[in-house]
Design a protein around this motif. Structure first.
Motif, PDB file in Angstrom:
ATOM      1  N   UNK A   1       0.950  -1.280  -0.010  1.00  0.00           N
ATOM      2  CA  UNK A   1      -0.059  -0.016   0.104  1.00  0.00           C
ATOM      3  C   UNK A   1       0.751   1.326   0.076  1.00  0.00           C
ATOM      4  N   UNK A   2       0.463   2.353  -0.749  1.00  0.00           N
ATOM      5  CA  UNK A   2       1.493   3.457  -0.994  1.00  0.00           C
ATOM      6  C   UNK A   2       0.669   4.668  -0.684  1.00  0.00           C
ATOM      7  N   UNK A   3       1.066   5.474   0.346  1.00  0.00           N
ATOM      8  CA  UNK A   3       0.297   6.702   0.654  1.00  0.00           C
ATOM      9  C   UNK A   3       1.222   7.775   0.303  1.00  0.00           C
TER      10      UNK A   3
ATOM     11  N   UNK B   1      -1.035  -3.070  -3.598  1.00  0.00           N
ATOM     12  CA  UNK B   1      -2.294  -3.227  -3.344  1.00  0.00           C
ATOM     13  C   UNK B   1      -3.289  -2.110  -3.420  1.00  0.00           C
ATOM     14  N   UNK B   2      -2.584  -0.907  -3.347  1.00  0.00           N
ATOM     15  CA  UNK B   2      -3.409   0.424  -3.409  1.00  0.00           C
ATOM     16  C   UNK B   2      -2.418   1.545  -3.347  1.00  0.00           C
ATOM     17  N   UNK B   3      -2.999   2.695  -4.251  1.00  0.00           N
ATOM     18  CA  UNK B   3      -2.152   3.896  -4.147  1.00  0.00           C
ATOM     19  C   UNK B   3      -3.058   4.863  -3.652  1.00  0.00           C
TER      20      UNK B   3
ATOM     21  N   UNK C   1      -6.669  12.252   6.019  1.00  0.00           N
ATOM     22  CA  UNK C   1      -5.250  12.512   6.469  1.00  0.00           C
ATOM     23  C   UNK C   1      -4.194  11.146   6.245  1.00  0.00           C
ATOM     24  N   UNK C   2      -3.213  11.466   6.462  1.00  0.00           N
ATOM     25  CA  UNK C   2      -2.184  10.495   6.251  1.00  0.00           C
ATOM     26  C   UNK C   2      -2.372   9.335   7.274  1.00  0.00           C
ATOM     27  N   UNK C   3      -3.062   9.637   8.531  1.00  0.00           N
ATOM     28  CA  UNK C   3      -3.564   8.672   9.397  1.00  0.00           C
ATOM     29  C   UNK C   3      -4.652   7.890   9.032  1.00  0.00           C
ATOM     30  N   UNK C   4      -5.585   8.689   8.307  1.00  0.00           N
ATOM     31  CA  UNK C   4      -6.914   7.873   7.849  1.00  0.00           C
ATOM     32  C   UNK C   4      -6.647   6.811   6.792  1.00  0.00           C
ATOM     33  N   UNK C   5      -5.560   7.464   6.185  1.00  0.00           N
ATOM     34  CA  UNK C   5      -5.072   6.584   4.809  1.00  0.00           C
ATOM     35  C   UNK C   5      -4.309   5.173   5.258  1.00  0.00           C
ATOM     36  N   UNK C   6      -3.555   5.560   6.440  1.00  0.00           N
ATOM     37  CA  UNK C   6      -2.763   4.314   7.070  1.00  0.00           C
ATOM     38  C   UNK C   6      -3.612   3.325   7.544  1.00  0.00           C
ATOM     39  N   UNK C   7      -4.595   3.839   8.262  1.00  0.00           N
ATOM     40  CA  UNK C   7      -5.564   2.966   8.972  1.00  0.00           C
ATOM     41  C   UNK C   7      -6.324   2.018   7.957  1.00  0.00           C
ATOM     42  N   UNK C   8      -6.502   2.691   6.606  1.00  0.00           N
ATOM     43  CA  UNK C   8      -7.227   2.098   5.675  1.00  0.00           C
ATOM     44  C   UNK C   8      -6.587   0.927   5.015  1.00  0.00           C
ATOM     45  N   UNK C   9      -5.194   1.381   4.900  1.00  0.00           N
ATOM     46  CA  UNK C   9      -4.464   0.120   4.352  1.00  0.00           C
ATOM     47  C   UNK C   9      -4.042  -0.978   5.360  1.00  0.00           C
ATOM     48  N   UNK C  10      -4.259  -0.523   6.419  1.00  0.00           N
ATOM     49  CA  UNK C  10      -3.707  -1.215   7.630  1.00  0.00           C
ATOM     50  C   UNK C  10      -5.144  -2.496   7.663  1.00  0.00           C
TER      51      UNK C  10
END
Length: 303
Positions: free
Chosen positions: A151-153, A175-177, A189-198
């Protein structure tokens, strides 16, 4: 919805313009399910094989959609975003930059009331290789994007493209960008996106591309500290002078607040491997400090 799935139905606002036409064609070639477009002056027509409506509300009534993507100039962005939000869009991808701050505030306020996910403003979009993309990332280019487990953010579309190119060349698919956007007031936010790929079962490891200024990387680091999935990162702006406006959001670094060193310390304290250059990222995935990353760099991580 933060991660694009092929089942999602997409509305393109500004579909008949030059950029809207070009990128809609590329999205559709990749499998993106574009069901309708918006242009008040061409309502009732067909464009690229899909119906064109005067408003998102009218489109929702006849061609229901989940995601709206905006090829709309700044002065008209607020009206278009509110139209999509009030129509019932689950996600609105706002590509537009230089939207007046008062308009961005109004967009976020409406999105919160209607429980709509905003990605952007000033985003390059989102990509799920093998399924499709929404926005202006080169999701149609197999030299850059390949299906995989990373996953890339990134706030930056160009830097995110470079990272994905390096990953693909090294044998790591994505898996996702998630391009979260470069506006000072973004909806994801970066945290939102990190939680999504987690939480994404297809993602085995994460690459987080950050920038100096603000505190999004520090907030993401707090979340990363509790993740089972490994995270590697690159922070742009290492050589930027303090007190100068830098980056997408014109972020100012004052003292250690928002500084490169501060962000790197926070990430490394959370167990995130931080690359000095984008070219180092595939190597960190192949031989990172965590045992879970000890895989040959020329092969994607396997389940």
């Amino acid at each position: 919805m933060i991660i694009y799935r092929q089942s999602a139905r997409v509305l393109v606002q500004g579909i008949t313009g030059k950029q809207g036409t070009f990128w809609t064609q590329k999205m559709m070639e990749c499998g993106t399910r574009v069901v309708a477009g918006v242009n008040p002056k061409r309502a009732g027509e067909q464009h690229l094989g899909v119906p064109v409506y005067a408003t998102a509300k009218a489109a929702m009534a006849e061609s229901p959609f989940d995601v709206a993507v905006m090829f709309i100039p700044p002065a008209m962005a607020r009206e278009a975003a509110l139209d999509a939000i009030k129509a019932g869009a689950r996600t609105v991808v706002i590509l537009t930059e230089h939207i007046p701050a008062r308009d961005v505030i109004a967009i976020h306020h409406a999105a919160a009331r209607h429980r709509t996910r905003i990605i952007g403003p000033n985003t390059a979009g989102i990509v799920t290789p093998g399924e499709g993309f929404v926005g202006i990332m080169p999701g149609h280019n197999p030299n850059i994007f390949q299906p995989g487990e990373i996953g890339v953010i990134s706030r930056s579309g160009s830097l995110g493209t470079l990272i994905c190119l390096n990953l693909t060349r090294a044998g790591f698919g994505q898996s996702a960008f998630l391009g979260i956007g470069g506006d000072p007031m973004i909806g994801t936010t970066t945290r939102d996106a990190l939680q999504a790929v987690d939480e994404d079962p297809r993602t085995r490891a994460v690459v987080l591309v950050g920038e100096i200024g603000g505190a999004m990387e520090e907030a993401a680091a707090e979340y990363a500290a509790g993740m089972a999935k490994p995270v590697v990162s690159f922070i742009a702006g290492r050589a930027s002078p303090p007190g100068k406006k830098m980056g997408h959001a014109g972020a100012i670094v004052s003292g250690t607040l928002g500084s490169y060193d501060g962000k790197r310390r926070a990430l490394e304290a959370a167990g995130v491997a931080v690359a000095d250059t984008p070219a180092e990222i595939p190597g960190l995935l192949g031989a990172g400090p965590r045992d879970r990353l000890r895989q040959p760099a020329a092969h994607a991580l396997s389940v």
